[in-house]
Design an enzyme around this catalytic site. Structure first.
Site: not given
Length: 287
Positions: A7, A9, A40, A43, A69, A99, A101, A151, A157-158, A169, A209, A258
């Site tokens: 896939s 992005e 995406t 920000a 996204h 969430r 940035d 983490d 939990r997600k 990442q 980055f 990905h």
């Protein structure tokens, strides 16, 4: 060795020139038959409308399964879910929920007074509305996390909130991802954990980055790129590094990769070629 599924992005264009670059990127990579692609979200939600437009266009023009996204930043719950409904109206039911940035000028995330407080709330709302939700994860510990255990607990939990899959990442050491994958499994996370691979198009930019998002840069990789940049062989090293990383992951049982394309398709295309992933037209001719 089996050929992995893939896939890609992309990010939404902010100018006419960037639009041409996006379409060129998609035109180059779409023949590789990705399972899905994502677009995406800037920000602070700065590309909200651009993302929605790009998601709709990619699905219609290229016959791709597209994921939009979506973040919690600088928007009320109603505004955020309105974007999700816009995706659905365009035929898109896959969302990468993050969430997000902090907005430009802020050094930390602050929820909107009427918004989602965190990614868990966003994931649960989207899952309840029958979206297929993917989320992010961090083989190198997230800079804001208390530690690696925290983490992984947050990722669980997600998944429990309704996410179907996690995308990592980018990272530079295969062992970093493989150890993370095994620790997730040991903690009862049974959803797929997909490695995110970033072919290094610009070493200086990627280094900055990586430092910002907590990704470890191996010393030998940094030294190799310093020499490659000096000798004008940066692209050759980038292809070799990403292909070797991907090949190691596949040999260890990873079934899907990905790629973060940065809307620059050549390196990703060449890495896929090194893995034996050929355009569909070429495959049909061989058959």
């Amino acid at each position: 060795m089996p050929t992995p599924s893939i896939s890609f992005e992309f990010f939404p264009p902010k100018s006419l020139e960037a639009s041409f670059r996006l379409w060129d990127c998609v035109s180059t990579l779409a023949p590789l038959a990705p399972e899905w692609v994502s677009v995406t979200y800037g920000a602070g939600g700065t590309t909200r409308e651009l993302t929605r437009e790009a998601v709709a266009t990619l699905g219609k023009q290229f016959d791709l399964r597209v994921a939009g996204h979506l973040t919690c930043v600088d928007a009320s719950r109603e505004e955020t879910m309105e974007v999700a409904r816009g995706f659905r109206a365009a035929g898109v039911t896959d969302i990468v929920a993050l969430r997000g940035d902090a907005p430009k000028g802020s050094d930390r995330f602050e929820p909107h007074p009427e918004g989602f407080n965190n990614s868990l709330e966003l994931i649960a709302a989207l899952a309840a509305d029958d979206f297929n939700v993917r989320v992010g994860c961090y083989p190198d510990t997230h800079p804001e996390a208390a530690g690696a255990d925290a983490d992984i607990a947050w990722l669980k939990r997600k998944i429990d909130a309704g996410a179907s899959e996690a995308i990592s990442q980018f990272f530079f050491d295969a062992e970093t991802f493989l150890r993370f994958r095994d620790r997730c499994a040991a903690e009862g996370i049974d959803a797929p954990i997909v490695p995110g691979i970033l072919p290094i198009e610009n070493w200086k930019g990627v280094s900055k980055f990586a430092a910002a998002c907590g990704t470890t840069i191996p010393d030998d990789l940094a030294a190799a790129f310093e020499v490659a940049v000096r000798d004008g062989r940066e692209d050759l090293l980038a292809i070799a590094q990403a292909a070797e990383l991907a090949d190691t992951l596949v040999s260890e049982g990873v079934e899907h990769l990905h790629f973060y394309t940065l809307n620059k398709p050549e390196l990703t295309r060449d890495v896929c070629a090194a893995l034996g992933i050929a355009p569909r037209s070429a495959l049909s001719r061989v058959a």
